[in-house]
Motif scaffolding. Structure first.
Motif, PDB file in Angstrom:
ATOM      1  N   GLU A   1       0.942  -1.056   0.002  1.00  0.00           N
ATOM      2  CA  GLU A   1       0.039   0.229   0.076  1.00  0.00           C
ATOM      3  C   GLU A   1       0.804   1.314   0.024  1.00  0.00           C
ATOM      4  O   GLU A   1       1.815   1.402   0.759  1.00  0.00           O
TER       5      GLU A   1
ATOM      6  N   ASP B   1       1.181   5.757  -0.810  1.00  0.00           N
ATOM      7  CA  ASP B   1       0.545   6.997  -0.703  1.00  0.00           C
ATOM      8  C   ASP B   1       0.759   7.347  -2.299  1.00  0.00           C
ATOM      9  O   ASP B   1       1.855   7.871  -2.777  1.00  0.00           O
TER      10      ASP B   1
ATOM     11  N   PRO C   1      -7.397   6.991  -0.522  1.00  0.00           N
ATOM     12  CA  PRO C   1      -6.628   5.985   0.531  1.00  0.00           C
ATOM     13  C   PRO C   1      -5.429   5.191   0.067  1.00  0.00           C
ATOM     14  O   PRO C   1      -5.101   5.475  -1.123  1.00  0.00           O
ATOM     15  N   PRO C   2      -4.503   4.665   0.784  1.00  0.00           N
ATOM     16  CA  PRO C   2      -3.502   4.204   0.283  1.00  0.00           C
ATOM     17  C   PRO C   2      -4.185   2.987  -0.743  1.00  0.00           C
ATOM     18  O   PRO C   2      -5.042   2.333  -0.710  1.00  0.00           O
TER      19      PRO C   2
ATOM     20  N   THR D   1     -11.133   9.848  -5.903  1.00  0.00           N
ATOM     21  CA  THR D   1     -11.779   8.393  -6.149  1.00  0.00           C
ATOM     22  C   THR D   1     -13.037   8.083  -6.889  1.00  0.00           C
ATOM     23  O   THR D   1     -13.863   9.101  -7.166  1.00  0.00           O
TER      24      THR D   1
ATOM     25  N   ASP E   1     -16.000   3.237  -4.521  1.00  0.00           N
ATOM     26  CA  ASP E   1     -15.336   2.889  -3.476  1.00  0.00           C
ATOM     27  C   ASP E   1     -14.098   2.018  -3.754  1.00  0.00           C
ATOM     28  O   ASP E   1     -13.330   1.673  -2.947  1.00  0.00           O
TER      29      ASP E   1
ATOM     30  N   ILE F   1      -8.085   0.213  -6.039  1.00  0.00           N
ATOM     31  CA  ILE F   1      -7.288   0.329  -4.770  1.00  0.00           C
ATOM     32  C   ILE F   1      -6.795  -0.814  -4.293  1.00  0.00           C
ATOM     33  O   ILE F   1      -5.714  -0.662  -3.387  1.00  0.00           O
ATOM     34  N   GLN F   2      -7.488  -1.943  -4.209  1.00  0.00           N
ATOM     35  CA  GLN F   2      -7.181  -3.258  -4.082  1.00  0.00           C
ATOM     36  C   GLN F   2      -6.775  -4.075  -5.100  1.00  0.00           C
ATOM     37  O   GLN F   2      -7.895  -4.234  -5.791  1.00  0.00           O
TER      38      GLN F   2
END
Length: 442
Positions: free
Chosen positions: A272, A274, A309-310, A358, A361, A434-435
């Motif tokens: 993760e 930044d 988010p990270p 973003t 989500d 994000i993931q």
């Protein structure tokens, strides 16, 4: 397949006259050909739905469906359209012959028949049809070979790109890590000792002021040295000098930190990171190109960071993408500025805008735009092609954006696109999850 030599060729004779059928059947049979017969065009069309002949001898004048219409229907059927058709007719006028060729016939035989002529024409067109099929097969084989070679070439090119990418990342990481290691300790030594140097200076100045208060009348020798040294200026300038040194040391430490962030090329797995930190480290490394130059003012960087988010990714590779895109934007602005006067540049300063947000989500988007000359549609469609470059020979490999596209799309399951209008600038939009999915592989 060679119908003349490898198997017995089949000829379908279509004629409503039994005598003609008998004569032609005997002649062709004696020549070693298999003969089928049909007494009308309708019967012939039904016959070919069960088995296909190699050639059709077709009478023109027949009841119900004449030869011309029969031939038309044969030629619109994909299964029979390639079968050579030879018309048989007593009509010798040019108009009928032209109509026959227009509906798809390959030749004419005029009644009354000459057996030698019939056999010669039939064998000739069987041979031509056989050669045409062989040529078609060869073309299909060549097309298949070409497709295989093209695929192998594409795979080789992709492998070459990956090797170059890995080599660039490895070399860059080793170089940056070596530089950081070599200068980190001396910089920390300087930065750490500047605190003590400042304290010691303050103590010395305090003691000097105390001496001046306790002994307001110095000796002639000290008085002469005071006039030469100008203590007031030294005291004032020394504090400024120490502050400048402290600022410079902090700046070097920030650059070292940015280089460490940028050179995360040894990540064996996704971590993760930044995204804003990655962008800032890239801008610090490219800061020397953003500063004002004698020929043009500084390139302004406008950052509008959203709350991100990270993001799980390969940090070093994502940094390389940011480096490639921002460096290309600077190149485009520099080239554009060479075509403008200093006054024109001041009136419309060069600018790079970086906007993050973003998306729902699960995704983040990074927009990197410049107000340069823009890109024409022909060039824009080729931007991500390997080895494509608009730069002069020796100034670009054409791999930066190709590798960036591969990193974002293949390594991170995201998207990288370019939107540009000539005269209105260029914008690159990066979208990454994000993931990462567990199945995602490097």
């Amino acid at each position: 397949m060679n119908f003349v030599t490898d198997q017995t060729a089949t000829v379908l004779i279509v004629d409503d006259n039994p005598a003609n059928l008998g004569v032609l059947s005997d002649a062709l049979d004696q020549a070693g050909l298999e003969v089928w017969v049909a007494k009308s065009g309708k019967v012939a069309l039904e016959r070919v739905t069960y088995a296909l002949p190699n050639l059709i001898l077709l009478d023109v004048m027949m009841p119900e469906i004449d030869g011309f219409e029969t031939c038309r229907q044969l030629k619109v059927n994909p299964a029979t359209k390639d079968i050579p058709v030879i018309f048989m007719t007593a009509l010798s006028d040019t108009a009928n012959k032209v109509e026959g060729f227009q509906v798809g016939a390959v030749d004419y035989i005029t009644k009354p028949f000459q057996q030698e002529e019939v056999l010669s024409r039939v064998k000739l067109h069987l041979k031509l049809h056989d050669l045409a099929q062989q040529l078609e097969q060869k073309n299909a084989q060549l097309e298949q070979k070409f497709a295989e070679v093209s695929l192998a070439y594409d795979e080789l090119k992709q492998m070459q790109i990956k090797l170059i990418q890995n080599e660039k990342l490895s070399s860059l990481g080793e170089m940056v890590a070596g530089i950081v290691h070599e200068i980190n300790n001396p910089v920390n030594f300087i930065y750490g000792n500047l605190i003590h140097a400042n304290e010691y200076t303050q103590e010395v100045l305090t003691l000097l002021h105390l001496y001046q208060e306790e002994y307001p009348i110095p000796t002639p020798r000290i008085q002469a040295q005071q006039e030469l040294a100008d203590l007031d200026f030294i005291e004032h300038d020394l504090l400024k000098l120490l502050n400048s040194m402290n600022f410079g040391a902090r700046r070097i430490r920030e650059i070292i930190k940015s280089m460490r962030i940028f050179s995360r090329v040894d990540d064996a797995k996704m971590i993760e990171v930044d995204i804003h930190e990655c962008i800032d480290s890239t801008l610090i490394i490219l800061n020397h190109r953003l500063k004002a130059q004698p020929e043009h003012p500084a390139i302004e960087v406008v950052k509008q960071y959203g709350l991100l988010p990270p993001v799980e990714c390969y940090g070093g590779q994502i940094n390389q993408v940011f480096m490639n895109i921002v460096a290309n934007a600077i190149d485009a602005l520099d080239e554009y500025n060479q075509q403008r006067s200093f006054a024109e540049i001041q009136q419309q300063p060069s600018r790079i805008e970086i906007y993050t947000q973003t998306i729902g989500d699960d995704w983040v988007a990074i927009h990197i735009a410049d107000n340069g000359p823009g890109i024409c549609e022909h060039v824009r469609t080729k931007l991500f092609d390997p080895f494509f470059t608009t730069k002069p020979c020796g100034q670009g490999t054409g791999l930066g954006l190709s590798i960036s596209h591969q990193i974002i799309v293949e390594k991170h399951g995201g998207s990288l696109c370019c939107e540009s209008t000539p005269g209105e600038g260029t914008e690159f939009v990066i979208q990454i999850p994000i993931q990462q999915r567990v199945s995602q592989v490097a």
